[in-house]
Motif scaffolding. Structure first.
Motif, PDB file in Angstrom:
ATOM      1  N   GLY A 260       0.820  -1.205   0.000  1.00  0.00           N
ATOM      2  CA  GLY A 260       0.000   0.000   0.000  1.00  0.00           C
ATOM      3  C   GLY A 260       0.854   1.254   0.000  1.00  0.00           C
ATOM      4  N   THR A 261       0.246   2.364   0.380  1.00  0.00           N
ATOM      5  CA  THR A 261       0.940   3.651   0.383  1.00  0.00           C
ATOM      6  C   THR A 261       1.075   4.179   1.810  1.00  0.00           C
ATOM      7  OG1 THR A 261      -1.113   4.916   0.102  1.00  0.00           O
ATOM      8  CG2 THR A 261       0.048   4.229  -1.898  1.00  0.00           C
ATOM      9  N   SER A 262       2.097   5.009   2.001  1.00  0.00           N
ATOM     10  CA  SER A 262       2.324   5.678   3.282  1.00  0.00           C
ATOM     11  C   SER A 262       2.706   7.121   3.005  1.00  0.00           C
ATOM     12  CB  SER A 262       3.447   5.003   4.075  1.00  0.00           C
ATOM     13  OG  SER A 262       3.115   3.687   4.436  1.00  0.00           O
ATOM     14  N   GLN A 263       2.321   7.999   3.895  1.00  0.00           N
ATOM     15  CA  GLN A 263       2.765   9.383   3.801  1.00  0.00           C
ATOM     16  C   GLN A 263       2.768   9.989   5.194  1.00  0.00           C
ATOM     17  OE1 GLN A 263       0.107  11.984   1.607  1.00  0.00           O
ATOM     18  NE2 GLN A 263      -1.663  10.737   2.122  1.00  0.00           N
ATOM     19  N   ILE A 264       3.629  10.977   5.388  1.00  0.00           N
ATOM     20  CA  ILE A 264       3.675  11.689   6.653  1.00  0.00           C
ATOM     21  C   ILE A 264       3.789  13.173   6.358  1.00  0.00           C
ATOM     22  CG2 ILE A 264       4.763   9.752   7.874  1.00  0.00           C
ATOM     23  CD1 ILE A 264       7.359  11.518   7.778  1.00  0.00           C
TER      24      ILE A 264
END
Length: 304
Positions: free
Chosen positions: A224-228
């Motif tokens: 999946g995707t991750s962002q911060i």
């Protein structure tokens, strides 16, 4: 052991608000120094001349406990001139020599014990050295995790079609790719950067990370995707920020035991939780770097 292959140069930093300053730089060299400061054994495979600028680079590597794998040569040391705008952003011009004669013969020795090989930037785009770097990556692929940062320089490589083709050669060999949103917007102007990143993921990497300035980093993997969000700091300048991010990204992966070709399957399965934690670590490193002048990556103690 981490091996970094790429350019070393002297950054001449010009600003309307500060005196001219000269310091060692080059994206791959900055990544090597950043990794060493984060407590990892690193060797740097690049070139510089037998001149005053080359002596500065050699001393910089030694002072940061980076093993310099190749001797100085008879060509001039490369120079990048960074002109800072009022907000601290850098615009670059270059005077470059890029070739690595004898690299092929030295590779068996240089790759001994290497579990992660990083390259990118000018080294992977500018001939004739780019051909030698690609051959080194192909040889290292069977034993090491391969990481890549295109760090595009349109003032040097002006042909975007060539740059796109060259970048994709390295993406297909890489396990981890980091690019800025500006890199992807230049290489693929007709589509969103996330779409371009997903296409790169489909070429073989386990992770593609996109740095997006004030929007914070975003990454995509099979899970999946991750962002911060970006870390808020007062910016001195942006020189070396992406390289500090890259170094901390690699340190985060190595801390979790993902380095080495034998771990390639496990890296392909990395979860979004691990990915988010690594992004946060890398973003903190970049934030520290932009808070002080020049390419001055943090030490491990600063990130604990």
């Amino acid at each position: 052991m981490l091996t970094v292959i790429g350019e070393a140069l002297i950054d001449e930093v010009l600003s309307d608000t500060a005196p001219r300053r000269s310091h060692p730089g080059g994206s791959p060299l900055n990544v090597a120094v950043g990794m060493a400061r984060l407590g990892r054994p690193v060797q740097f495979v690049g070139r510089f001349g037998q001149d005053a600028y080359g002596a500065l680079i050699a001393e910089h590597l030694k002072a940061n406990s980076v093993l310099n794998a190749l001797p100085a040569d008879n060509l001039p040391t490369s120079v990048a001139t960074a002109t800072l705008d009022p907000a601290g952003g850098a615009r670059y011009t270059f005077d470059l020599e890029w070739t690595l004669p004898g690299l092929a013969e030295a590779l068996p020795r240089l790759l001994e014990g290497t579990t992660l090989l990083h390259t990118g930037s000018i080294a992977t785009m500018l001939s004739p050295g780019s051909h030698e770097v690609l051959a080194a990556v192909e040889r290292a692929h069977t034993q090491a995790t391969i990481t890549y940062d295109p760090n595009c320089r349109p003032t040097i490589i002006t042909d975007v079609s060539y740059a796109r083709e060259q970048a994709e050669k390295f993406v297909r060999l890489a396990d981890v790719v980091k690019a800025s949103d500006e890199d992807l917007a230049w290489l693929y102007p007709d589509e969103p950067v996330e779409t371009a990143a997903r296409r790169w993921l489909g070429m073989g990497p386990a992770i593609v990370v996109v740095t997006r300035g004030s929007q914070g980093p975003w990454a995509v993997a099979a899970s999946g995707t991750s962002q911060i969000p970006a870390v808020t700091v007062t910016v001195a300048d942006t020189v070396g920020a992406g390289d500090s991010f890259m170094a901390a990204l690699l340190a985060g992966l190595m801390d979790r035991g993902f380095d080495g070709a034998a771990r390639r399957t496990e890296l392909q399965k990395i979860g979004v939780g691990d990915l988010e934690a690594i992004l946060a670590y890398a973003a903190r490193a970049a934030a520290i770097t932009v808070s002080r002048p020049g390419a001055d990556p943090p030490y491990r103690s600063e990130l604990l």
